[in-house]
Design an enzyme around this catalytic site. Structure first.
Site, PDB file in Angstrom:
ATOM      1  N   PRO A 231      15.213  34.702  32.885  1.00  0.00           N
ATOM      2  CA  PRO A 231      16.240  33.708  33.203  1.00  0.00           C
ATOM      3  C   PRO A 231      16.152  32.498  32.279  1.00  0.00           C
ATOM      4  CG  PRO A 231      15.059  34.423  35.180  1.00  0.00           C
ATOM      5  CD  PRO A 231      14.304  34.949  34.003  1.00  0.00           C
ATOM      6  N   GLY A 233      15.501  28.814  30.959  1.00  0.00           N
ATOM      7  CA  GLY A 233      14.581  27.753  31.329  1.00  0.00           C
ATOM      8  C   GLY A 233      13.183  28.194  31.670  1.00  0.00           C
ATOM      9  N   THR A 234      12.861  29.475  31.490  1.00  0.00           N
ATOM     10  CA  THR A 234      11.528  29.961  31.860  1.00  0.00           C
ATOM     11  C   THR A 234      10.512  29.834  30.731  1.00  0.00           C
ATOM     12  OG1 THR A 234      12.303  32.196  31.323  1.00  0.00           O
ATOM     13  CG2 THR A 234      12.350  31.538  33.632  1.00  0.00           C
ATOM     14  N   GLY A 235      10.938  29.401  29.549  1.00  0.00           N
ATOM     15  CA  GLY A 235       9.969  29.120  28.485  1.00  0.00           C
ATOM     16  C   GLY A 235       9.902  30.156  27.392  1.00  0.00           C
ATOM     17  N   LYS A 236      10.960  30.919  27.176  1.00  0.00           N
ATOM     18  CA  LYS A 236      10.926  31.946  26.122  1.00  0.00           C
ATOM     19  C   LYS A 236      10.825  31.304  24.743  1.00  0.00           C
ATOM     20  CE  LYS A 236      14.831  33.631  27.543  1.00  0.00           C
ATOM     21  NZ  LYS A 236      14.990  32.785  28.748  1.00  0.00           N
ATOM     22  N   GLU A 453      25.659  19.911  60.333  1.00  0.00           N
ATOM     23  CA  GLU A 453      24.284  19.997  59.817  1.00  0.00           C
ATOM     24  C   GLU A 453      23.283  20.137  60.952  1.00  0.00           C
ATOM     25  OE1 GLU A 453      23.792  20.512  56.793  1.00  0.00           O
ATOM     26  OE2 GLU A 453      25.825  20.035  56.135  1.00  0.00           O
ATOM     27  N   ASP A 528      29.444  28.367  53.438  1.00  0.00           N
ATOM     28  CA  ASP A 528      28.572  29.150  54.322  1.00  0.00           C
ATOM     29  C   ASP A 528      29.167  30.521  54.589  1.00  0.00           C
ATOM     30  OD1 ASP A 528      26.925  26.936  54.496  1.00  0.00           O
ATOM     31  OD2 ASP A 528      27.994  26.136  56.227  1.00  0.00           O
TER      32      ASP A 528
END
Length: 699
Positions: A231, A233-236, A453, A528
Site C-alpha cells: 500500500p 506510504g509503507t516505505g517502499k 453518536e 453507515d
C-alpha cells in the site's frame, strides 16, 4: 577510454541537489552562450557600419534640378550606376526640400526613365562621365536577414536549454536516471522500521554485492530483480534509498514516468541507455519507482494497447532477461498496483523476488515512532507503546505526519517539549481534520447528532465481542459532524461471521437511535448504511457466510487495468441467484438493525443520559462512557484532567455525516487481510484490497 565508456559518467556531474561544481559548470556554459551571441550582434553592427555609405555632404536632388544644372553647364563630373546618378558641381548650388534650403556641390538623383541621349548631352557640355556596374548591397541584405538570424538564434538557445545544453541538444533517447554520488545524504536500514522481512531480503542482496563468492561457491546467482509491492506510504521508496546508502555500489534512480514520451520509441531508447550505463558501472543497482506507469499489462484497455508504453515495456523485458546478459545489474522496482503489471514482467528471471511491504503491526509502529522522534524533545508522559497500540492500520507515512503535527502543535503552544496530549491532538487532526467549532449547527441538528453518536457508542459497548469505544464527539471535524471512535483490543487478520454481525449491529446503532428516540430517519446515516450494505454483500458473495447460498463466491471482479477499479464486474450467476443474494443481504442487515433496536430499547434511559452528556460536554472518553453505563455521575468539567491517557485514534469510526469516516473493519471497503492458507495470487489481491481501504473515505 572511448566516448561510449565516458558517456555514462555524465549523470554523476548533475545528480543530486546542492552540487557546487555542476552549478558552476552550468553558469559557465550560460555565460559562454551569452558572450557568443553578444559577439555575433557586435559583428553584425560592425558590418552594417562598414558597408553602409558614410555620412557626407551629398544631397539628394530632383531630376529636374539635375537637368537644370546640366543646361547651365554647372556639372563637372557624374558617376552612373544603373538608374542612379551621383556627381559634383562646378559651383555651389542650393535646393529646397520640405521648406529647408541647403547648399551643395555633391548630389545624387534617380533617372525616372531610360534616356539614351543623356551621355551625349553630358559629353557635349564637357562633363566627365564614369559608369559603374551595380554591386551587391550587403547592408540591405544584412538588415533584411537580421530578424531571421535573431529568431533562429533564440530557437537554438531555447532548444539547448530544454535538452540540457551543448552535447545533449538532441538527446531525447538518453536515460534520465540520477546516479547518487558520495555526498548525497544517506539513508540506512537504521532509518527503516516496521518492515523487518523486507529489510532481510534487501540486506541479502547487498551482502551478495559485497561478497558474491560466498553465494556463488554453492551455485547461487545474483537476483536480477526485486519488486517492492504494498500500500502507499509503507516505505517502499525509503527502503530503496536505504539500499542506496548501504550498498556501496553505484545506484541509479528514476521514475517509471521518465520513460514515457509523446514520441514512440523514445522510452525504449531510454531503457537501452539506462542499462548501458548500468553495465558500464556493474555491479550496480537500478531503482525504478512507480513501475506500473510503464509496466502495465499489454494489449488491455479501450482501443487496444499503448504503442509507446508497450515498446518501452518490451525493451525492459529484453534488457532484464533477453538474449544478451546483464550480469551485475540488479533492478529494484516499487509499485502499489501489482495487479496491473504484465505477467511477463513478474516471472522469475526478471523479478526473482517479490517483497510485500505491508502495513506495520503494533511492534512495527512502535519502531516507526522511535525513528521519527529522534530529533524531537519529548515530555516524560509520552509512551510509544500506547501510541503504537492506538494507531492500528496506519502506515509509516501516516505516523511520520502525526509526529510532525505534534511537534508543530507543541511549538504553536510555546512548549519546550512535545507532550502526550500533543500526539493525541495531532492524531485527531491528521485522521479527521481540524475542528470546525465555527460551524453553525441548529439545536435540532445538534440533538440529532448527539443521539446518533450515542446510539453508536451504546450499541457497541453492549454488543458482545465488539471493539470497545474509545471516544465519542459531536464536534465537527473535516466534513464529519460527529464521530464515534472504537479501539480494537488485538490485531486481527481473519474475521468470523459473529464479528461481522457485531460490526453490522454497531454500524446501525445510529439509525436505530434516530428511529427509536427521534421517530425519523436522517441523511446522517447514509455512510453507515453504505458500509453496512457493502459488508453484508461481501459476507454473502465473497466469504461464503450465507446459509442459503452456501460456501460459494459470486461475481468475478476482473477489472480493466486502464479503466480504474470495479468499473465493470462480470456477473457469473443467474437472475434467480441475484434475487437470492439480495434477499440474503437484506435479511442479514435487517437482523442487525433489529438487534440494535432491541439493545437501545432495553437501555433507553442510558441512551438519553449519554446523549445529554454529549450535548453538555461535546466529547466523552471511554471512562466517562463507562461511568454513564454504570449509572455514576460524571466529574465536573473544571476539575477533569485535560490529558488523555489512552490511545486516541482507532481504526474505525461511525460518522454522523455521510462524509468522512475512518475505517478498518471488512465492511468499510476491501480492507480484509487474506485468510490463512490463501494462495499467493489471492494474498496479493488481498494486499491490494487492504491498500484500497483508505484511512479516510469520502462518500
Amino acid at each position: 577510454m572511448s566516448e561510449k565508456q565516458n558517456r555514462p559518467r555524465r549523470p554523476r556531474r548533475s545528480s543530486g541537489p546542492g552540487r557546487r561544481p555542476p552549478r558552476r559548470a552550468q553558469l559557465s556554459s550560460l555565460y559562454r552562450s551569452i558572450a557568443l551571441w553578444a559577439l555575433i550582434l557586435i559583428g553584425v553592427g560592425l558590418l552594417l557600419q562598414f558597408f553602409m555609405p558614410k555620412e557626407q555632404q551629398r544631397v539628394d536632388i530632383k531630376y529636374s534640378e539635375f537637368a537644370e544644372q546640366l543646361v547651365n553647364e554647372n556639372i563637372q563630373s557624374v558617376t552612373i550606376t544603373d538608374k542612379e546618378i551621383s556627381g559634383e558641381l562646378r559651383k555651389l548650388a542650393t535646393t529646397t526640400t520640405g521648406g529647408d534650403t541647403r547648399s551643395y556641390t555633391e548630389f545624387h538623383t534617380i533617372l525616372p526613365f531610360e534616356d539614351p541621349e543623356l551621355v551625349r548631352r553630358l559629353e557635349v557640355r564637357g562633363v566627365a562621365v564614369e559608369a559603374r556596374a551595380a554591386g551587391t548591397k550587403w547592408g540591405q541584405i544584412l538588415l533584411t536577414s537580421l530578424p531571421w538570424i535573431l529568431i533562429i538564434g533564440i530557437w537554438v538557445f531555447l532548444l539547448r536549454q530544454m535538452q540540457g545544453g551543448g552535447s545533449r541538444a538532441f538527446s531525447f533517447g538518453k536515460s534520465r536516471a540520477r546516479l547518487l554520488s558520495a555526498d548525497t545524504p544517506k539513508v540506512t536500514f537504521d532509518d527503516v522500521a516496521g518492515a523487518d522481512e523486507a529489510k532481510e531480503e534487501l540486506e541479502e542482496i547487498i551482502e551478495f554485492l559485497r561478497d558474491p563468492k560466498k553465494f556463488q561457491r554453492l551455485g547461487g546467482r545474483l537476483p536480477k530483480g526485486v519488486l517492492l509491492l504494498g500500500p502507499p506510504g509503507t516505505g517502499k521508496t525509503l527502503l530503496a534509498r536505504a539500499v542506496a546508502g548501504e550498498a556501496g555500489v553505484p545506484f541509479f534512480s528514476m521514475s517509471g514516468s521518465d520513460f514515457v514520451e509523446m514520441f514512440v520509441g523514445v522510452g525504449a531508447s531510454r531503457v537501452r541507455d539506462l542499462f548501458e550505463q548500468g553495465k558500464a558501472h556493474a555491479p550496480c543497482i537500478i531503482f525504478i519507482d512507480e513501475i506500473d506507469a510503464v509496466g502495465r499489462h499489454r494489449g488491455a484497455g479501450l482501443g487496444g494497447g499503448h504503442d509507446e508504453r508497450e515498446q518501452t515495456l518490451n525493451q525492459l523485458l529484453v534488457e532484464m532477461d533477453g538474449f544478451e546478459s546483464n550480469e551485475g545489474v540488479i533492478l529494484i522496482a516499487a509499485t502499489n498496483r501489482p495487479d496491473v503489471l504484465d505477467p511477463a514482467l513478474l516471472r522469475p528471471g526478471r523479478f526473482d523476488r517479490q517483497v510485500v511491504v505491508d502495513l506495520p503491526d503494533v511492534r512495527g509502529r512502535e519502531g516507526i515512532f522511535a525513528v521519527h522522534i529522534r530529533d524531537i524533545p519529548l515530555a516524560d508522559d509520552v509512551d510509544l507503546k500506547v501510541l503504537a497500540k492506538g494507531t492500528p492500520g496506519l502506515s509509516g507515512a501516516d505516523i511520520e505526519n502525526i509526529v510532525n503535527e505534534s511537534a508543530l502543535l507543541a511549538a504553536r503552544n510555546n512548549r519546550t517539549h512535545v507532550t502526550m496530549p500533543d500526539f493525541e491532538d495531532a492524531k485527531d487532526k491528521v485522521m479527521m481534520g481540524a475542528e470546525r467549532r465555527s460551524l453553525v449547527i441548529s439545536d435540532d441538528e445538534r440533538r440529532s447528532i448527539a443521539f446518533h453518536e450515542a446510539g453508536h457508542a451504546l450499541v457497541r459497548m453492549l454488543t458482545p465481542k465488539a471493539d470497545p469505544v474509545h471516544k465519542v464527539t459531536i464536534i465537527p471535524r473535516g466534513r464529519a459532524l460527529g464521530v464515534t471512535h472504537f479501539l480494537p483490543e488485538d490485531e486481527r487478520h481473519i474475521y468470523t461471521r459473529e464479528w461481522c454481525e457485531n460490526q453490522l449491529t454497531a454500524l446501525l446503532g445510529g439509525r436505530a437511535a434516530e428511529v427509536l428516540i427521534l421517530h425519523e430517519r436522517t441523511t446522517g446515516a447514509g455512510d453507515d448504511l453504505q458500509r453496512t450494505t457493502d459488508l453484508a454483500r461481501r459476507m454473502v458473495t465473497k466469504w461464503g457466510m450465507s446459509e442459503g447460498l452456501g460456501p460459494l463466491t459470486y461475481g468475478d471482479e476482473q477489472e480493466p487495468v486502464f479503466l480504474g477499479r470495479e468499473i465493470a464486474q462480470h456477473r457469473d450467476y443467474s437472475e434467480e441467484t441475484a434475487r437470492l443474494i439480495d434477499k440474503e443481504v437484506k435479511e442479514i442487515v435487517s437482523a442487525a438493525f433489529d438487534r440494535a433496536i432491541t439493545i437501545l430499547r432495553d437501555n433507553e434511559d442510558t441512551l438519553r443520559r449519554l446523549a445529554a452528556a454529549l450535548l453538555d460536554r461535546e466529547i466523552l472518553d471511554s471512562e466517562e462512557i463507562r461511568r454513564i453505563l454504570d449509572g455514576q455521575e460524571l466529574r465536573p468539567l473544571e476539575v477533569e484532567a485535560t490529558a488523555v491517557t489512552g490511545a486516541d485514534i482507532p481504526p474505525a469510526v461511525e460518522s454522523e455525516e455521510d462524509a468522512q469516516t475512518i475505517v478498518e473493519e471488512p465492511g468499510a471497503g476491501d480492507g480484509v487481510p487474506a485468510p490463512v492458507g490463501e494462495s499467493r495470487p489471492a494474498a496479493v489481491e488481498s494486499a491490494r484490497a487492504r491498500e484500497e481501504t483508505p484511512l479516510t473515505s469520502d462518500t
